[in-house]
Design an enzyme around this catalytic site. Structure first.
Site, PDB file in Angstrom:
ATOM      1  N   THR A  49     101.232  35.363 108.778  1.00 51.79           N
ATOM      2  CA  THR A  49      99.802  35.151 108.503  1.00 51.79           C
ATOM      3  C   THR A  49      99.582  34.957 106.999  1.00 51.79           C
ATOM      4  O   THR A  49     100.248  35.603 106.197  1.00 51.79           O
ATOM      5  CB  THR A  49      99.004  36.378 108.990  1.00 51.79           C
ATOM      6  N   GLY A  81     104.951  35.176 104.774  1.00 47.42           N
ATOM      7  CA  GLY A  81     104.823  35.375 103.330  1.00 47.42           C
ATOM      8  C   GLY A  81     104.846  36.847 102.973  1.00 47.42           C
ATOM      9  O   GLY A  81     105.154  37.707 103.804  1.00 47.42           O
ATOM     10  N   GLU A 131     102.251  41.950 112.079  1.00 47.41           N
ATOM     11  CA  GLU A 131     103.380  41.376 111.329  1.00 47.41           C
ATOM     12  C   GLU A 131     104.595  42.291 111.431  1.00 47.41           C
ATOM     13  O   GLU A 131     105.729  41.831 111.631  1.00 47.41           O
ATOM     14  CB  GLU A 131     102.993  41.186 109.857  1.00 47.41           C
TER      15      GLU A 131
HETATM   16  C1  5RP Z   1      98.967  38.950 105.518  1.00 45.41           C
HETATM   17  C2  5RP Z   1     100.195  39.019 104.680  1.00 45.41           C
HETATM   18  C3  5RP Z   1     100.564  37.789 103.931  1.00 45.41           C
HETATM   19  O1  5RP Z   1     101.895  37.490 104.212  1.00 45.41           O
HETATM   20  C4  5RP Z   1     100.410  38.049 102.463  1.00 45.41           C
HETATM   21  O2  5RP Z   1      99.099  38.503 102.215  1.00 45.41           O
HETATM   22  C5  5RP Z   1     100.692  36.787 101.643  1.00 45.41           C
HETATM   23  O3  5RP Z   1      99.674  35.851 101.817  1.00 45.41           O
HETATM   24  P1  5RP Z   1      99.647  34.461 101.075  1.00 45.41           P
HETATM   25  O4  5RP Z   1     100.765  33.636 101.652  1.00 45.41           O
HETATM   26  O5  5RP Z   1      98.289  33.916 101.376  1.00 45.41           O
HETATM   27  O6  5RP Z   1      99.841  34.716  99.601  1.00 45.41           O
HETATM   28  O7  5RP Z   1     100.865  40.006 104.602  1.00 45.41           O
HETATM   29  O8  5RP Z   1      98.661  40.186 106.113  1.00 45.41           O
END
Ligand code: 5RP
Length: 219
Positions: A28, A82, A103
């Site tokens: 996400t 991510g 996740e």
């Molecule tokens: C969501 C997450 C995402 O992996 C994390 O926030 C990174 O996000 P982005 O790719 O927008 O920087 O843990 O719960």
């Protein structure tokens, strides 16, 4: 390369790690969104995807990728997501988007966790990014007091409810020298559903986007 180009570059690189004919675990966030858009281009080569949030499920479906219930999946070869911070040991802080619980579940099932980030996420010590903690609403004040005893400063994420109907405390002021130990300690506090440290189940591979392209780091 600017940050968004680095995110796109790691998303493209991650496609190489998707085995033909498999179900893919999908994370996400903005980097995961780039990955979903790339996955759409090879959707005829996969059997479907497991989503780590409602938002991801929606985006996968909008591309015509079948979203499969994790309970119906025996084998998940790869999970791609991510992170908010990651160390060279591939310990991570996650949950900036509030999807940490699902996740962590998908990551637990997956045989391989491939983390995709731009270079700003690589740190020596976790903790500069506030640590997200998903909490059962009635336990919010108790959990906040327990976290204060551990040296953190919890702040309720305003106006945010997780996909599981819970709240998030973002914990500031931690210098996380031993992520495995802190993750374990937080797991013992009643009322915490999930903490955003992904250290006990770290990533297996980091695809790191930088000015010179994508670097692969394993441990
Ligand atoms: C969501 C997450 C995402 O992996 C994390 O926030 C990174 O996000 P982005 O790719 O927008 O920087 O843990 O719960």
């Amino acid at each position: 390369m600017i940050q968004d180009e680095q995110k796109r570059a790691v998303a493209i690189a991650a496609i190489e790690h998707v085995p033909v004919g498999c179900i893919v675990g999908v994370g996400t966030g903005s980097t995961a969104n780039y990955f979903i858009d790339e996955l759409a281009k090879i959707k005829h080569k996969i059997d479907g995807a497991v989503a780590s949030s409602d938002a991801t499920a929606k985006r996968l479906e909008s591309h015509g990728i079948e979203v499969i219930d994790l309970n119906n999946v025996d084998d998940l070869p790869v999970y791609i997501d991510g992170a908010d911070e990651i160390t060279e040991h591939l310990h991570m802080t996650k949950g900036g988007g509030g999807a940490l619980t699902r996740e962590k579940i998908v990551a637990a099932v997956a045989r391989k966790f491939i983390c995709i980030t731009d270079q700003t996420k690589l740190v020596n010590i976790l903790g500069n990014f506030p640590l997200p903690i998903e909490v059962i609403p009635m336990a919010r004040s108790y959990v906040a007091r327990e976290i204060t005893l551990l040296g953190g400063q919890p702040a309720l994420r305003q106006g945010f409810i997780t996909d599981n109907g819970n709240v998030i405390l973002d914990v500031h002021g931690l210098q996380i020298l031993n992520p495995v130990e802190l993750e374990t300690t937080l797991n013992q506090i009643t009322g915490i559903v999930t903490n955003g440290l992904f250290a006990r189940r770290a990533a297996d591979v980091l695809l790191l986007g930088g000015d010179l392209g994508v670097k692969t780091i394993t441990h």
